[in-house]
Design an enzyme around this catalytic site. Sequence first.
Site, PDB file in Angstrom:
ATOM      1  N   PRO A  86       4.233  34.317  12.637  1.00  0.00           N
ATOM      2  CA  PRO A  86       5.176  35.372  12.239  1.00  0.00           C
ATOM      3  C   PRO A  86       5.430  36.367  13.381  1.00  0.00           C
ATOM      4  CG  PRO A  86       3.191  35.416  10.855  1.00  0.00           C
ATOM      5  CD  PRO A  86       3.038  34.266  11.794  1.00  0.00           C
ATOM      6  N   GLU A 113      -6.318  32.805   8.587  1.00  0.00           N
ATOM      7  CA  GLU A 113      -5.964  34.193   8.897  1.00  0.00           C
ATOM      8  C   GLU A 113      -5.342  34.356  10.276  1.00  0.00           C
ATOM      9  OE1 GLU A 113      -5.881  36.966   6.970  1.00  0.00           O
ATOM     10  OE2 GLU A 113      -6.144  35.345   5.522  1.00  0.00           O
ATOM     11  N   ARG A 150      18.936  17.371  12.598  1.00  0.00           N
ATOM     12  CA  ARG A 150      20.295  17.136  12.078  1.00  0.00           C
ATOM     13  C   ARG A 150      21.355  17.314  13.149  1.00  0.00           C
ATOM     14  NH1 ARG A 150      23.135  21.651  10.833  1.00  0.00           N
ATOM     15  NH2 ARG A 150      24.468  20.778   9.212  1.00  0.00           N
ATOM     16  N   ASP A 164      29.429  24.418  10.719  1.00  0.00           N
ATOM     17  CA  ASP A 164      28.214  24.999  10.144  1.00  0.00           C
ATOM     18  C   ASP A 164      28.268  26.512  10.202  1.00  0.00           C
ATOM     19  OD1 ASP A 164      26.910  22.643   9.684  1.00  0.00           O
ATOM     20  OD2 ASP A 164      25.603  22.761  11.437  1.00  0.00           O
TER      21      ASP A 164
HETATM   22  N1  ADE Z   1       3.183  31.084   9.937  1.00  0.00           N
HETATM   23  C1  ADE Z   1       3.031  31.985   8.945  1.00  0.00           C
HETATM   24  N2  ADE Z   1       4.163  32.645   8.707  1.00  0.00           N
HETATM   25  C2  ADE Z   1       5.088  32.151   9.557  1.00  0.00           C
HETATM   26  C3  ADE Z   1       6.452  32.440   9.825  1.00  0.00           C
HETATM   27  N3  ADE Z   1       7.106  33.386   9.150  1.00  0.00           N
HETATM   28  N4  ADE Z   1       7.077  31.733  10.778  1.00  0.00           N
HETATM   29  C4  ADE Z   1       6.409  30.796  11.493  1.00  0.00           C
HETATM   30  N5  ADE Z   1       5.130  30.492  11.302  1.00  0.00           N
HETATM   31  C5  ADE Z   1       4.463  31.161  10.345  1.00  0.00           C
END
Ligand code: ADE
Length: 222
Positions: A86, A113, A150, A164
């Site tokens: 994230p 975690e 794709r 797209d």
């Molecule tokens: N792992 C956990 N959350 C994620 C996200 N939002 N994007 C990519 N990998 C992740």
Amino acid sequence: MKIDILSLFPHMFDGFLTESIIKRAIDKKSVEITIHNFRDYSLDPHHKVDDYAFGGGDGMVLMPQPIFDCVEALKTEKSKVILLTPQGKTFSQEMAYTLTKEEHLIIICGHYEGFDERIRTLADIELSIGDFVLTGGELASMVITDAIVRLLDGVIKSGSHENDSFNNNLLDYPVYTKPVDFKGMRVPDVLLSGHHENIKNWRYQEQLKRTKERRPDLLEKR
Ligand code: ADE
């Protein structure tokens, strides 16, 4: 293109690899996708892949050794290593196009975690699929792989991704099929007119209108 995905949960990919367009792309040899369980690379007698965080804190942290050994076994000078987190750069359609030019992607899915900070040194890019936290990178790796595959030559009908959403920073125009009247909702007359120029203009105007209403941020980038 070759895509190697490192995951502790290979069965999460079963449906992804055996259905629909991704399956067809694999059958046609447009892409070769292999899932590697990096637990198999653990040198621990119990195949451990994670441990407690130094300094304390809840949850387990992925250890560097299994992931390093797995990446090192797969990597060539042509590989691009992607770490899913994230904290990465937000993935986009533009990045999907850029990544289609690579010959070999190695995608590392984190889990639990988090992962030991030293794993970051393996990555050429860190990617996120949005501002939310998943239980692991598996779904994110499928999202990214799907968006790239794709776009590969011959995977979907040529030209069918030209309109797209996000190409030219515009959302796609509305489309209709039979019947012409469904519960009193009619297909716009212009689409039944057979007048190609008018249809093209109408679609473009609808793209602009829709993007202005829903994603004005995209218009600012144009
Ligand atoms: N792992 C956990 N959350 C994620 C996200 N939002 N994007 C990519 N990998 C992740």
